[in-house]
Design a protein around this motif. Structure first.
Motif, mmCIF file in Angstrom:
data_model
loop_
_atom_site.group_PDB
_atom_site.id
_atom_site.type_symbol
_atom_site.label_atom_id
_atom_site.label_comp_id
_atom_site.label_asym_id
_atom_site.label_seq_id
_atom_site.Cartn_x
_atom_site.Cartn_y
_atom_site.Cartn_z
ATOM 1 N N LEU A 1 0.824 -1.212 0.000
ATOM 2 C CA LEU A 1 0.000 0.000 0.000
ATOM 3 C C LEU A 1 0.856 1.259 0.000
ATOM 4 C CD1 LEU A 1 -2.943 -0.703 2.448
ATOM 5 C CD2 LEU A 1 -3.097 0.007 0.094
ATOM 6 N N GLY B 1 0.986 3.751 -3.091
ATOM 7 C CA GLY B 1 0.578 5.139 -2.882
ATOM 8 C C GLY B 1 1.659 6.121 -3.300
ATOM 9 N N VAL C 1 1.568 6.306 -7.020
ATOM 10 C CA VAL C 1 0.485 7.146 -7.537
ATOM 11 C C VAL C 1 0.903 8.610 -7.534
ATOM 12 C CG1 VAL C 1 -1.844 7.993 -7.038
ATOM 13 C CG2 VAL C 1 -1.372 5.565 -6.910
ATOM 14 N N SER D 1 0.822 5.926 -12.930
ATOM 15 C CA SER D 1 0.097 6.302 -11.714
ATOM 16 C C SER D 1 -1.247 5.587 -11.628
ATOM 17 C CB SER D 1 -0.127 7.814 -11.674
ATOM 18 O OG SER D 1 1.083 8.491 -11.527
ATOM 19 N N SER E 1 -0.624 2.040 -10.690
ATOM 20 C CA SER E 1 -0.254 1.997 -9.283
ATOM 21 C C SER E 1 -1.482 2.159 -8.393
ATOM 22 C CB SER E 1 0.775 3.090 -8.993
ATOM 23 O OG SER E 1 1.203 3.035 -7.677
ATOM 24 N N LEU E 2 -2.429 2.981 -8.812
ATOM 25 C CA LEU E 2 -3.686 3.115 -8.077
ATOM 26 C C LEU E 2 -4.457 1.799 -8.077
ATOM 27 C CD1 LEU E 2 -5.763 4.921 -6.614
ATOM 28 C CD2 LEU E 2 -6.711 5.430 -8.867
ATOM 29 N N VAL F 1 -2.914 -0.381 -5.482
ATOM 30 C CA VAL F 1 -3.310 0.034 -4.132
ATOM 31 C C VAL F 1 -4.718 -0.461 -3.816
ATOM 32 C CG1 VAL F 1 -3.919 2.054 -2.745
ATOM 33 C CG2 VAL F 1 -1.774 2.014 -3.976
ATOM 34 N N CYS G 1 0.892 17.335 4.548
ATOM 35 C CA CYS G 1 0.719 15.878 4.633
ATOM 36 C C CYS G 1 1.592 15.270 5.725
ATOM 37 C CB CYS G 1 1.029 15.232 3.289
ATOM 38 S SG CYS G 1 -0.200 15.580 2.032
#
Length: 176
Positions: free
Chosen positions: A19, A23, A26, A35, A38-39, A42, A104
């Protein structure tokens, strides 16, 4: 799933690292196709987390709705975009990126401190099937899950495959 403790812990760590890496993929891949894939990775890892926690209906819904439909739609939309516009004036780091990473990081650190400061003594985790009590009344979501996984499983899967083939055909026609 009723797995032994070390195997369950290994799978949790493996899926958690998947994960995190997915992430990061992404966010950090400059190519939007990478991306989007990759999503999808995830979302598939999240579905496997649901399977580990004995939520098989939620895992199937996650795979069918998010990986099978939403992610395919995102890939479909990204393939229609012109790829050359992403590489013009490509700056590696901007002020907005710095502000976003600061926000973040602060949210992440506050979540970590909250998790570490919380007393988890009163939380009871029930993961084994023999600990779940049978109820006389079945809720409507359980009825939907039972019907989708028994009576309507084959038609539901066939419709999803037909939609996937239609999307791939539309991409092939649009690219010509």
């Amino acid at each position: 799933m009723d797995l032994l403790g070390p195997i369950h812990d290994f799978l949790l760590v493996f899926l958690g690292s998947g994960l995190i890496l997915g992430g990061l993929g992404v966010v950090l891949f400059p190519n939007p196709i990478y991306s989007a894939f990759s999503l999808g990775f995830v979302l598939a890892c999240i579905s496997l987390f649901y399977i580990l926690s004995n939520s098989h209906f939620v895992a199937a819904a996650q795979l069918l709705i998010y990986v099978g439909a939403i992610n395919v739609l995102i890939i479909f939309a990204v393939m229609f975009m012109n790829g050359s516009e992403y590489y013009r004036d490509f700056n590696l780091w901007t002020i907005g990126d710095g502000i976003t990473s600061l926000v973040c990081t602060s949210i992440f650190l506050s979540l970590i401190t909250t998790i570490l400061d919380t007393s988890w003594y009163g939380v009871i985790w029930t993961t084994r099937l023999n600990q779940i009590l049978e109820q006389d009344l079945i809720s409507s979501s359980q009825q939907i899950g039972i019907h989708l996984s028994t009576d309507f499983f084959l038609p539901f899967e066939l419709i999803s495959i037909i939609l996937l083939v239609a999307l791939i055909g539309a991409i092939a026609v649009a690219r010509q």
